[in-house]
Design a protein around this motif. Sequence first.
Motif, PDB file in Angstrom:
ATOM      1  N   LEU A 140       0.828  -1.207   0.000  1.00  8.26           N
ATOM      2  CA  LEU A 140       0.000   0.000   0.000  1.00  8.26           C
ATOM      3  C   LEU A 140       0.862   1.257   0.000  1.00  8.26           C
ATOM      4  CD1 LEU A 140      -2.921  -0.920   2.429  1.00  8.26           C
ATOM      5  CD2 LEU A 140      -2.986  -0.689  -0.050  1.00  8.26           C
ATOM      6  N   LEU A 141       1.974   1.226   0.719  1.00  8.66           N
ATOM      7  CA  LEU A 141       2.885   2.366   0.695  1.00  8.66           C
ATOM      8  C   LEU A 141       3.491   2.553  -0.692  1.00  8.66           C
ATOM      9  CD1 LEU A 141       4.714   1.938   4.125  1.00  8.66           C
ATOM     10  CD2 LEU A 141       3.028   3.683   3.514  1.00  8.66           C
ATOM     11  N   ALA A 142       3.743   1.442  -1.381  1.00  9.91           N
ATOM     12  CA  ALA A 142       4.292   1.524  -2.732  1.00  9.91           C
ATOM     13  C   ALA A 142       3.294   2.132  -3.712  1.00  9.91           C
ATOM     14  CB  ALA A 142       4.712   0.136  -3.212  1.00  9.91           C
ATOM     15  N   LEU A 143       1.995   2.003  -3.413  1.00  6.07           N
ATOM     16  CA  LEU A 143       0.963   2.589  -4.282  1.00  6.07           C
ATOM     17  C   LEU A 143       0.800   4.093  -4.071  1.00  6.07           C
ATOM     18  CD1 LEU A 143      -1.916  -0.056  -4.049  1.00  6.07           C
ATOM     19  CD2 LEU A 143      -0.525   0.464  -6.048  1.00  6.07           C
ATOM     20  N   ALA A 144       1.376   4.621  -3.002  1.00  9.54           N
ATOM     21  CA  ALA A 144       1.138   6.011  -2.629  1.00  9.54           C
ATOM     22  C   ALA A 144       1.439   7.012  -3.747  1.00  9.54           C
ATOM     23  CB  ALA A 144       1.928   6.357  -1.368  1.00  9.54           C
ATOM     24  N   PRO A 145       2.605   6.944  -4.421  1.00 13.24           N
ATOM     25  CA  PRO A 145       2.867   7.944  -5.469  1.00 13.24           C
ATOM     26  C   PRO A 145       1.830   7.940  -6.583  1.00 13.24           C
ATOM     27  CG  PRO A 145       4.885   6.787  -4.898  1.00 13.24           C
ATOM     28  CD  PRO A 145       3.767   6.062  -4.222  1.00 13.24           C
ATOM     29  N   VAL A 146       1.402   6.751  -7.014  1.00 12.87           N
ATOM     30  CA  VAL A 146       0.408   6.668  -8.082  1.00 12.87           C
ATOM     31  C   VAL A 146      -0.942   7.175  -7.591  1.00 12.87           C
ATOM     32  CG1 VAL A 146      -0.806   5.106  -9.646  1.00 12.87           C
ATOM     33  CG2 VAL A 146       1.619   4.767  -9.167  1.00 12.87           C
ATOM     34  N   LEU A 147      -1.313   6.831  -6.358  1.00 12.15           N
ATOM     35  CA  LEU A 147      -2.581   7.299  -5.808  1.00 12.15           C
ATOM     36  C   LEU A 147      -2.590   8.810  -5.626  1.00 12.15           C
ATOM     37  CD1 LEU A 147      -3.287   4.552  -3.122  1.00 12.15           C
ATOM     38  CD2 LEU A 147      -4.254   4.758  -5.415  1.00 12.15           C
ATOM     39  N   ILE A 148      -1.435   9.408  -5.416  1.00  8.46           N
ATOM     40  CA  ILE A 148      -1.344  10.861  -5.285  1.00  8.46           C
ATOM     41  C   ILE A 148      -1.353  11.533  -6.654  1.00  8.46           C
ATOM     42  CG2 ILE A 148       0.146  12.761  -4.530  1.00  8.46           C
ATOM     43  CD1 ILE A 148       1.085  10.945  -2.247  1.00  8.46           C
ATOM     44  N   LEU A 149      -0.641  10.942  -7.617  1.00  6.06           N
ATOM     45  CA  LEU A 149      -0.514  11.568  -8.934  1.00  6.06           C
ATOM     46  C   LEU A 149      -1.795  11.465  -9.763  1.00  6.06           C
ATOM     47  CD1 LEU A 149       3.082  10.486 -10.029  1.00  6.06           C
ATOM     48  CD2 LEU A 149       2.304  12.794  -9.469  1.00  6.06           C
TER      49      LEU A 149
END
Length: 269
Positions: free
Chosen positions: A242-251
């Motif tokens: 889930l932490l690895a998904l953070a940049p994509v979820l933000i962008l």
Amino acid sequence: MRRLHSLLPHLILMTFSAVILVPLLWVLRVSLTDKRTAYRLPPEFSALTFENYLAVFQDYSFAGWFTNSMTVALAATLISLPAAATMAYASARFRTGGPVLWIGVLAGQMLPPIILVLPMFMLFGTVLSLDGRIAIIVAHVALNLPFMAWMMTSFFEGDIRSLEEAARVDGASRLQALVRIALPVAAPGILAAALLGFILSWNEFLYALVLGDYSSQTLPVGLAGLETHAGVEIASLAAAALLALAPVLILLPLLRKYLIKGLSLGALK
């Protein structure tokens, strides 16, 4: 019957949304439970805890993996983007290479990655003496550049060509027309290509595994190593994923308007 026809598209969308969201919700549940409860089937719910998120930083080198992934993805995207844009512009305006070039480019993209990664490993290790993040960046540029150029070609055709010709009639040079007309008008498509190139590099596993070393491990490689003598640390793995998904979820929410516009514009053209 009319009501059924009106409800059918919504039911289909809800079904596909559930297929996408349920696994993510399952991972979220596992990441917020203790390590014992995470393994139990049927699933049980325990008091919410954030110990798994702390564990990925304390017990594993998650910060280093994240930094390596961000460095590699940003560098590969920033290097590929101007080269892909000029390649796409040349193809749209001058038909450079003709259809044979693009057939070769797309055929290269269809090759299994394992066929390409082994020659790269030998080339970088023996001839160029590249290792670590530099080798991964070079490999990702080679991986992303053809895809991004092919995607952007359609954005430099159609109305942009007419606007550019009008600017040339008014006295602008080819370079001025490119910088002041073509690139700004094609910006949504360029941004869409950059975002997809970033995601491809962020998620890439095989090149990072073979060409990298321990100090240059990216997130996909690091997450694959969340294993102990007792098995996979499923709770820590869920938190790290889930932490690895953070940049994509933000962008994606910030760039969604430009991404949809760019992709739909390319599809219409």
